[in-house]
Design a protein around this motif. Structure first.
Motif, PDB file in Angstrom:
ATOM      1  N   ASP A  89      -6.804   6.878  -0.417  1.00 13.67           N
ATOM      2  CA  ASP A  89      -6.747   5.480  -0.843  1.00 13.67           C
ATOM      3  C   ASP A  89      -7.586   5.239  -2.092  1.00 13.67           C
ATOM      4  OD1 ASP A  89      -5.097   5.092   1.246  1.00 13.67           O
ATOM      5  OD2 ASP A  89      -6.547   4.037   2.504  1.00 13.67           O
TER       6      ASP A  89
ATOM      7  N   HIS B 272       1.058   4.239  -2.931  1.00 17.92           N
ATOM      8  CA  HIS B 272       0.798   5.678  -2.810  1.00 17.92           C
ATOM      9  C   HIS B 272       1.835   6.452  -3.630  1.00 17.92           C
ATOM     10  CE1 HIS B 272      -2.550   6.590  -0.221  1.00 17.92           C
ATOM     11  NE2 HIS B 272      -2.155   5.748   0.720  1.00 17.92           N
TER      12      HIS B 272
ATOM     13  N   HIS C 223       0.813  -1.220   0.000  1.00 17.61           N
ATOM     14  CA  HIS C 223       0.000   0.000   0.000  1.00 17.61           C
ATOM     15  C   HIS C 223       0.851   1.277   0.000  1.00 17.61           C
ATOM     16  CE1 HIS C 223      -3.690   2.249   1.059  1.00 17.61           C
ATOM     17  NE2 HIS C 223      -2.881   2.991   1.801  1.00 17.61           N
TER      18      HIS C 223
ATOM     19  N   SER D 192      -0.194   9.937   5.337  1.00 14.71           N
ATOM     20  CA  SER D 192      -1.559   9.399   5.322  1.00 14.71           C
ATOM     21  C   SER D 192      -2.072   9.296   6.744  1.00 14.71           C
ATOM     22  CB  SER D 192      -1.559   8.033   4.638  1.00 14.71           C
ATOM     23  OG  SER D 192      -0.953   7.083   5.479  1.00 14.71           O
TER      24      SER D 192
HETATM   25 ZN    ZN Z   1      -3.289   5.083   2.258  1.00 18.30          ZN
END
Ligand code: ZN
Ligand code: KG4
Length: 339
Positions: A306, A115, A111, A139
């Motif tokens: 996201d 990003h 993840h 984040s």
């Molecule tokens: Zn994220």
């Protein structure tokens, strides 16, 4: 050859599916979960249940928007971590089943790397930074400065030792009575406020590390003191409070980014993650550009928070490297960015 890759994201509270054709996004569909707002934060059990309800319609809509059928897909990419275990399991299981049924490769995506790789999406509304570049990833769960040498090679230069920048926005917002996630609301309210009206103490941490837990305490004590004298303090000063809190967080991020750029000599600066949508952060970094420190690269808004598009573009690069996984792959709540 044109590669069509489906990217699935369910690590926190957004269920998202996207289709890339090489580096172009054909569709990026996200179902946000409103349910958490009333609890002041993401409730993991509710998040995973909502993902289960959302994943099929989100994938169907993404394929429809892309104008493709399942048979046109060359691979399925999914977030395996980091994130909430129950949430991660939804995209992980769905991706495994789909890759098995369609007999196409399965690609496991990190993840946090995703990003950053959102910057490599070919889109007229964003420019792609050249390698090597620095990326400030901010984040709700992470705050990192990453040196990005290629789509496959990244090194964390510094990260938070406690709370993340987004968490600082969300927790400060909660104290102000704003609903979760408070970051976008603080950003909006701050536009009418004075960023220098109130000051909050900034943590001093060495090198390129960050710490955001101190500012939370500083805000809490400040509010308690003011409210003891004036119970309407928050309501009467909301915009100034938002602007001042936002300014403090942005200054903390800016100082470390400047240090990272000076230390590495890298003058291409990208930002990623939900907080990269913050308008004050963007203005501050743009000012840095005007002062000759660096050139900035801001992702398009829909690729900041996201989203499936960042998973799909990561899947594209991993496909080129034949970085596939078998069905025994498992979701990992904690996962490091480095390979
Ligand atoms: Zn994220
Ligand atoms: O990347 P993301 O969507 O999810 C995680 O992986 O955590 O980031 C969500 C975070 C939340 O803390 C939210 O408050 C923050 O990003 N955020 C913002 C803004 N938009 C989202 N923070 C400040 N200003 C914004 N405009």
């Amino acid at each position: 050859m044109e590669l069509n890759i489906l990217g699935l994201e369910s690590s926190c509270d957004d269920t998202s599916a996207a289709v890339v054709q090489n580096r172009k996004i054909l569709a990026n569909v996200t179902a946000n979960q409103q349910i958490h707002a009333e609890y002041g934060g993401v409730v993991p059990e509710l998040a995973s249940r909502a993902h289960q309800q959302n994943i099929v319609p989100v994938v169907d809509t993404a394929l429809k928007k892309a104008g493709l059928g399942k048979k046109d897909l060359h691979a399925i990419a999914f977030t395996s971590g980091p994130g909430l275990m129950g949430s991660l399991l939804v995209a992980t299981s769905f991706a495994k089943s789909l890759s098995l049924a369609l007999k196409v490769p399965l690609i496991e995506v990190n993840h946090m790397r995703a990003h950053i790789l959102a910057h490599l999406i070919e889109d007229p509304e964003q420019k792609t930074p050249p390698f090597p570049f620095l990326c400030l990833t901010v984040s709700g769960g992470h705050t990192q400065i990453v040196r990005v040498d290629s789509p496959y090679h990244m090194h964390i230069l510094g990260e938070t030792i406690d709370d993340a920048a987004g968490e600082a926005f969300d927790k400060a917002g909660k104290m102000l009575g704003l609903s979760y996630p408070a970051g976008p609301e603080i950003d909006r309210l701050a536009k009418k406020g004075d960023p220098h009206k109130f000051s909050f103490s900034k943590a001093r941490v060495p090198e390129l590390q960050f710490s955001f837990s101190g500012i939370k305490t500083s805000i809490l004590y400040f509010l308690q003191k003011q409210q003891a004298q004036n119970p309407n303090f928050i309501a009467e000063n909301l915009a100034d409070l938002c602007a001042s809190i936002q300014n403090t967080i942005v200054e903390m991020l800016y100082e470390k980014v400047l240090k990272a750029s000076e230390q590495t000599g890298i003058k291409h600066l990208a930002i990623a993650g939900g907080v990269s949508a913050n308008s004050a952060l963007r203005i501050a970094l743009k000012n840095g550009e005007e002062n000759g420190h660096w050139q900035t690269y801001f992702p398009k808004f829909e690729y900041c928070t996201d989203n499936g598009a960042m998973i799909a573009i990561s899947g594209y690069y991993q496909y080129l490297a034949k970085d596939f996984v078998g069905l025994e792959v498992q979701a990992q709540a904690r996962k490091k960015i480095t390979l």
